[in-house]
Design an enzyme around this catalytic site. Structure first.
Site, mmCIF file in Angstrom:
data_model
loop_
_atom_site.group_PDB
_atom_site.id
_atom_site.type_symbol
_atom_site.label_atom_id
_atom_site.label_comp_id
_atom_site.label_asym_id
_atom_site.label_seq_id
_atom_site.Cartn_x
_atom_site.Cartn_y
_atom_site.Cartn_z
ATOM 1 N N HIS A 209 0.902 -1.293 -0.052
ATOM 2 C CA HIS A 209 0.259 0.069 -0.140
ATOM 3 C C HIS A 209 0.571 0.879 -0.318
ATOM 4 O O HIS A 209 1.675 1.405 1.439
ATOM 5 C CB HIS A 209 -1.009 -0.327 1.116
ATOM 6 C CG HIS A 209 -2.095 0.690 1.199
ATOM 7 N ND1 HIS A 209 -1.721 2.295 2.057
ATOM 8 C CD2 HIS A 209 -3.373 0.972 0.589
ATOM 9 C CE1 HIS A 209 -3.114 2.866 1.096
ATOM 10 N NE2 HIS A 209 -3.919 2.546 1.599
ATOM 11 N N CYS A 247 -3.675 2.618 -4.375
ATOM 12 C CA CYS A 247 -4.966 3.463 -3.493
ATOM 13 C C CYS A 247 -4.846 4.589 -4.072
ATOM 14 O O CYS A 247 -4.419 5.273 -4.068
ATOM 15 C CB CYS A 247 -4.415 2.822 -1.988
ATOM 16 S SG CYS A 247 -4.956 4.450 -0.939
ATOM 17 N N HIS A 276 -7.809 -0.089 -4.161
ATOM 18 C CA HIS A 276 -8.214 0.990 -3.316
ATOM 19 C C HIS A 276 -9.078 2.289 -4.326
ATOM 20 O O HIS A 276 -8.493 2.789 -4.676
ATOM 21 C CB HIS A 276 -7.776 1.268 -2.241
ATOM 22 C CG HIS A 276 -7.446 0.621 -1.043
ATOM 23 N ND1 HIS A 276 -6.541 0.644 0.530
ATOM 24 C CD2 HIS A 276 -7.514 -0.751 -1.115
ATOM 25 C CE1 HIS A 276 -6.552 -0.260 0.733
ATOM 26 N NE2 HIS A 276 -6.994 -1.645 -0.267
ATOM 27 N N ASP A 322 -12.381 3.086 -0.873
ATOM 28 C CA ASP A 322 -11.972 3.102 0.514
ATOM 29 C C ASP A 322 -12.587 4.158 1.282
ATOM 30 O O ASP A 322 -14.159 4.273 1.098
ATOM 31 C CB ASP A 322 -10.477 3.525 -0.035
ATOM 32 C CG ASP A 322 -9.552 3.850 0.656
ATOM 33 O OD1 ASP A 322 -9.840 2.543 2.158
ATOM 34 O OD2 ASP A 322 -8.962 3.992 0.626
ATOM 35 N N HIS A 323 -12.400 4.773 2.262
ATOM 36 C CA HIS A 323 -12.954 5.558 2.572
ATOM 37 C C HIS A 323 -13.728 6.299 2.320
ATOM 38 O O HIS A 323 -13.660 6.667 1.144
ATOM 39 C CB HIS A 323 -11.700 6.828 3.622
ATOM 40 C CG HIS A 323 -10.359 6.816 4.186
ATOM 41 N ND1 HIS A 323 -9.254 7.141 4.241
ATOM 42 C CD2 HIS A 323 -10.357 5.561 4.974
ATOM 43 C CE1 HIS A 323 -8.499 6.259 4.287
ATOM 44 N NE2 HIS A 323 -8.782 5.007 4.875
ATOM 45 N N TYR A 336 -15.142 4.808 7.210
ATOM 46 C CA TYR A 336 -15.537 3.410 7.146
ATOM 47 C C TYR A 336 -16.933 2.731 7.677
ATOM 48 O O TYR A 336 -17.389 2.345 8.200
ATOM 49 C CB TYR A 336 -14.297 2.170 7.866
ATOM 50 C CG TYR A 336 -13.519 1.896 7.454
ATOM 51 C CD1 TYR A 336 -13.057 1.397 6.270
ATOM 52 C CD2 TYR A 336 -12.020 2.767 7.768
ATOM 53 C CE1 TYR A 336 -12.485 1.767 6.026
ATOM 54 C CE2 TYR A 336 -10.928 2.685 7.463
ATOM 55 C CZ TYR A 336 -10.943 2.379 6.123
ATOM 56 O OH TYR A 336 -9.920 2.127 5.882
HETATM 57 C C1 DNO Z 1 -6.919 3.006 6.448
HETATM 58 C C2 DNO Z 1 -5.995 2.293 5.473
HETATM 59 C C3 DNO Z 1 -4.697 1.887 6.143
HETATM 60 C C4 DNO Z 1 -4.310 0.588 5.393
HETATM 61 C C5 DNO Z 1 -2.581 -0.128 4.899
HETATM 62 C C6 DNO Z 1 -2.293 -0.896 4.507
HETATM 63 O O1 DNO Z 1 -7.381 3.672 6.489
HETATM 64 O O2 DNO Z 1 -5.792 3.155 4.090
HETATM 65 O O3 DNO Z 1 -4.520 1.561 6.930
HETATM 66 O O4 DNO Z 1 -5.385 -0.532 5.313
HETATM 67 O O5 DNO Z 1 -1.933 0.873 5.650
HETATM 68 O O6 DNO Z 1 -1.498 -1.653 5.053
#
Ligand code: DNO
Length: 358
Positions: A209, A247, A276, A322-323, A336
């Site tokens: 990531h 991401c 992501h 993602d978020h 989340y």
């Molecule tokens: C946060 C996430 C990160 C991600 C890590 C992957 O919300 O995007 O914590 O899971 O960096 O190892």
């Protein structure tokens, strides 16, 4: 129609107020992206706990094939002699996960702490909440930062910010004193040299990531900030098992990063097992941003071009929203929530369907 392997991140029965049965009702979403959150970083993930999680997910009619994250002990990143022990543990975890049918492990190689924001509850004009990053609001020292992240978490533990992992913060910072970018890359190579042959044998793909935000903070080195870094990391071990999580939010936080171009570079080389996808909105020239509504052409990144790049390159890996925002009265773990991420999924699937029919 080529199906996207759409997933949804879940923090487990104990730690998530979203249930598997809710996830099951999100359209065309079969994958749960999960983890064991109660195993201390560096320890072997016990087979019985992995199997129990797997069973829980499959009993709910869903699949567990992607783990996010198996975190890396700092001794590995620092390059201490004790790293060999932790690498052996990691190898055993890979083997155990493989036995449960796990295909992808998402991880990061960020020193000390994971992702970072300066405001976890920034309110938008529509009354929803998002996470925000403003350079000038960065707390002055790491301890203040830790307290700040904890206080904004609505009582949930934030992924990557588990207090037990970050105890003795100052000692950790001291331990990184001699670790610059080159040293960190060297230590990543040492790690990959040990684990990738096992991944090849057990058919588990590693998906690193990006750093979030993608720039050095508190003097700590960052090695996954842009395309150039990815070209460097990819060469550390030539294998499809040494891969990336692209991401869009994290890489997109640097305005010079061209996400569709990055996708077009690495997907055809079979280096991207996991995506992501989220949008962000820049609020000034300095690159401060907040995360924007998930189903969004409101943000600064062009979601259509991102999905088009995936479509053009026949992307067949895993993907998750993602978020997102906290909306409709939600007050859970920042980033989340259920609703906005579910809306995000329908938006992404809509773009995909349109691309398929074109
Ligand atoms: C946060 C996430 C990160 C991600 C890590 C992957 O919300 O995007 O914590 O899971 O960096 O190892």
């Amino acid at each position: 129609m080529a199906q996207l392997k759409m997933g949804f991140r879940w923090f487990g029965e104990k730690d998530d107020d979203i249930s598997l049965s809710q996830i099951r009702q999100i359209p065309q979403t079969k994958q749960v992206v999960g983890a064991l959150f109660d195993v201390p970083v560096g320890d072997v993930w016990p087979q019985d706990k992995i199997d129990a999680l797997k069973k829980q997910v499959t009993d709910a009619g869903l699949k567990l094939e992607v783990i996010e994250s198996v975190n890396i002990h700092d001794d590995i990143k620092i390059g201490l002699p004790t790293r060999d022990k932790y690498i052996q543990n990691y190898i055993q975890t890979i083997k155990n996960l493989s036995k449960a049918g796990i295909k992808v492990i998402c991880y990061n190689f960020m020193p000390v702490f994971d992702w970072l924001r300066t405001d976890l509850h920034h309110q938008l004009a529509d009354g929803s909440n998002v996470m925000m990053y403003e350079q000038d609001k960065l707390p002055q020292d790491p301890e203040a930062l830790m307290a700040h992240m904890k206080s904004g978490s609505n009582g949930f533990s934030l992924p990557g910010w588990e207090p037990e992992r970050l105890s003795a913060l100052q000692d950790l910072f001291d331990a990184y004193q001699d670790v610059d970018e080159d040293k960190l890359i060297e230590n990543l190579k040492y790690f990959l040299d040990a684990i990738i042959p096992v991944c090849e044998q057990y058919d588990v793909r590693m998906a690193m990531h990006p750093d979030d935000p993608p720039k050095p903070l508190f003097g700590l080195p960052r090695i996954f900030k842009n395309e150039e870094d990815m070209l460097r990391i990819e060469k550390l071990y030539e294998s499809r098992y040494n891969g990336f999580t692209i991401c869009t939010g994290s890489l997109g936080e640097n305005q010079n990063n061209d996400l569709p171009a990055i996708i077009r570079e690495f997907v055809p080389k079979d280096r991207v097992p996991f995506m992501h996808v989220r949008n962000i909105k820049f609020v000034n020239q300095q690159g401060d941003f907040h995360e924007s509504a998930h189903p969004s052409s409101e943000g600064s990144l062009d979601m259509y071009e991102i999905m088009k790049a995936l479509h053009d390159t026949n992307y067949d890996g895993y993907i998750r929203p993602d978020h997102g925002r906290n909306i409709w009265g939600e007050d859970g773990r920042p980033g989340y929530g259920l609703y906005d991420r579910a809306l995000g999924i329908t938006y992404l699937l809509g773009l995909w369907e349109a691309l398929e029919k074109k």
